[in-house]
Scaffold this active site. Sequence first.
Site, PDB file in Angstrom:
ATOM      1  N   ASN A 211      -4.111   0.840   0.229  1.00  0.00           N
ATOM      2  CA  ASN A 211      -3.719   0.193  -1.027  1.00  0.00           C
ATOM      3  C   ASN A 211      -4.421  -1.159  -1.138  1.00  0.00           C
ATOM      4  OD1 ASN A 211      -1.974  -1.900   0.246  1.00  0.00           O
ATOM      5  ND2 ASN A 211      -0.885  -0.058   0.938  1.00  0.00           N
ATOM      6  N   ASP A 280       3.386   4.801   2.485  1.00  0.00           N
ATOM      7  CA  ASP A 280       4.589   5.624   2.671  1.00  0.00           C
ATOM      8  C   ASP A 280       4.260   6.973   3.302  1.00  0.00           C
ATOM      9  OD1 ASP A 280       6.524   3.862   1.683  1.00  0.00           O
ATOM     10  OD2 ASP A 280       5.894   4.279  -0.371  1.00  0.00           O
ATOM     11  N   PRO A 308       6.880   6.432   9.222  1.00  0.00           N
ATOM     12  CA  PRO A 308       8.154   5.794   9.572  1.00  0.00           C
ATOM     13  C   PRO A 308       8.396   4.594   8.671  1.00  0.00           C
ATOM     14  CG  PRO A 308       6.468   5.305  11.208  1.00  0.00           C
ATOM     15  CD  PRO A 308       5.888   6.329  10.291  1.00  0.00           C
ATOM     16  N   ILE A 310       9.274   1.124   8.647  1.00  0.00           N
ATOM     17  CA  ILE A 310       9.294   0.118   9.716  1.00  0.00           C
ATOM     18  C   ILE A 310      10.460  -0.852   9.542  1.00  0.00           C
ATOM     19  CG2 ILE A 310       7.975  -1.734  10.830  1.00  0.00           C
ATOM     20  CD1 ILE A 310       5.417  -0.263   9.745  1.00  0.00           C
ATOM     21  N   VAL A 311      10.585  -1.424   8.334  1.00  0.00           N
ATOM     22  CA  VAL A 311      11.600  -2.457   8.138  1.00  0.00           C
ATOM     23  C   VAL A 311      13.008  -1.858   8.218  1.00  0.00           C
ATOM     24  CG1 VAL A 311      11.736  -2.451   5.591  1.00  0.00           C
ATOM     25  CG2 VAL A 311      12.075  -4.579   6.841  1.00  0.00           C
ATOM     26  N   LYS A 341      16.574  -0.887  -2.889  1.00  0.00           N
ATOM     27  CA  LYS A 341      15.906  -0.916  -1.575  1.00  0.00           C
ATOM     28  C   LYS A 341      16.670  -1.799  -0.594  1.00  0.00           C
ATOM     29  CE  LYS A 341      11.243   0.263  -2.900  1.00  0.00           C
ATOM     30  NZ  LYS A 341       9.960  -0.200  -3.396  1.00  0.00           N
ATOM     31  N   LYS A 345      17.807   0.237   2.647  1.00  0.00           N
ATOM     32  CA  LYS A 345      17.187  -0.119   3.927  1.00  0.00           C
ATOM     33  C   LYS A 345      18.069  -1.062   4.739  1.00  0.00           C
ATOM     34  CE  LYS A 345      12.512   0.570   2.079  1.00  0.00           C
ATOM     35  NZ  LYS A 345      11.178   0.729   2.621  1.00  0.00           N
TER      36      LYS A 345
END
Length: 402
Positions: A211, A280, A308, A310-311, A341, A345
């Site tokens: 990206n 992603d 995965p 991560i955060v 989010k 998360k």
Amino acid sequence: MSSLSNKRILLGISGGIAAYKSADLVRRLKDRGAEVRVVMTTGAREFVQPLTFQALSSNPVYSDLLDPAAEAAMGHIELAKWADLVLIAPASAQVMAKLACGMADDLLTTLCLASEAPLALAPAMNQAMWRHPATAANAQTLHNRGAHLWGPAAGSQACGDVGPGRMLEPADLALQAEAMFGNNDCLRGKSVVITAGPTREALDPVRYLSNHSSGKMGFALAEAAQRAGAQVTLIAGPVNLNSPAHVKRVDVVDAREMRDAAERAADLCDIFISAAAVADFRPAALAEQKIKKREGHDESSIALVKNPDIVAGIAARTKRRPFTVGFAAETQQVEQYAQSKLKRKKLDMIVANDVSRTESGFNSDHNTVTVIDRSGSNTLPPALKTDLAKQLIEIIANKAQQ
Ligand code: PMT
């Protein structure tokens, strides 16, 4: 105590309708303990009387370069040396052009050349003037030389136009000044891990998915955290940026490498900030050789598998869980998606940015962000990523302490 306490601010006022707001700015800077001296250009005096600023700043107002009385009291070189910060608000297109060229044909521009203090500009002008390539080039030149550009904001203008060019509100400018001097010790003794940049997910030996992240936001955060006294580990995807001084840098390429580095570093950290734009998905299979075009096949598809998160992995820890901050890059319904989010998360805080705009977000020096946590949301004025990073680090340091 405000970081502006006992700071000496030379407030330059150039010609523009926003000059009337600078009266409120003087009051707000003084309320925070700053000493303010005001310099007005000839144009500024057409909009507001110097007496207003004299009364509010409790100091004489300076206007003329060659005024013997003013020079006898405090000469222009003395005034330039006196300042801890030169703030020009409003900064007209004209004053920005003169500063970019290094001109010194009036008191304000002469002071800017003679002063070694940081220079901050709060641009205010018609939206077409702000967008004009000449002004854009001048703003870039000033930025490259280290000047801080605070704003402009977008919205309806005095002339009836709508667009970018409004001076930031005095309260926001006072906040920017406060953040610039900052509480340099707010992360003393803390360990901070920051991810930055993109990840690259290989498809074959020569191709990858990625990206437009440049790493600028994450690197600015790393520098600000280090300056605030933290020990910083910066986990960087492939970017073209130099490491900030005194920061431990770990270079990674793909999301799984970034996850492994983040999990290792997070074991010993107090704060984890995920500014990286992690892919992603990655190709389900990595071809050993370059994938060849197949005769007669005009279409092709790539199977992807999820990377995965991560955060989310760091935030889900039950042991050694740091204060965890994510970013949300959104192109629509920015705040709503960021809120979801934050919850999904299980983050402590999320910084939402609208990446649909070309003038901020990915690969720009500027950003506009909204900080969201369980107690509410706060949109910061548009600013350089380096300036925003200082504000974000202060906010994060405060929230992490609560
Ligand atoms: O690098 P710059 O050019 O300066 O641009 C800055 C930026 C726009 C990249 C930055 O400000 C930003 O928004 N970073 C997060 C980009 C992103 O991936 O957002 P997201 O909404 O897809 O992800 C939400 C959060 O989850 C992020 O904190 C992200 O780092 C994290 N994530 C996402 C996917 C994944 N597999 N693992 C993650 O940890």
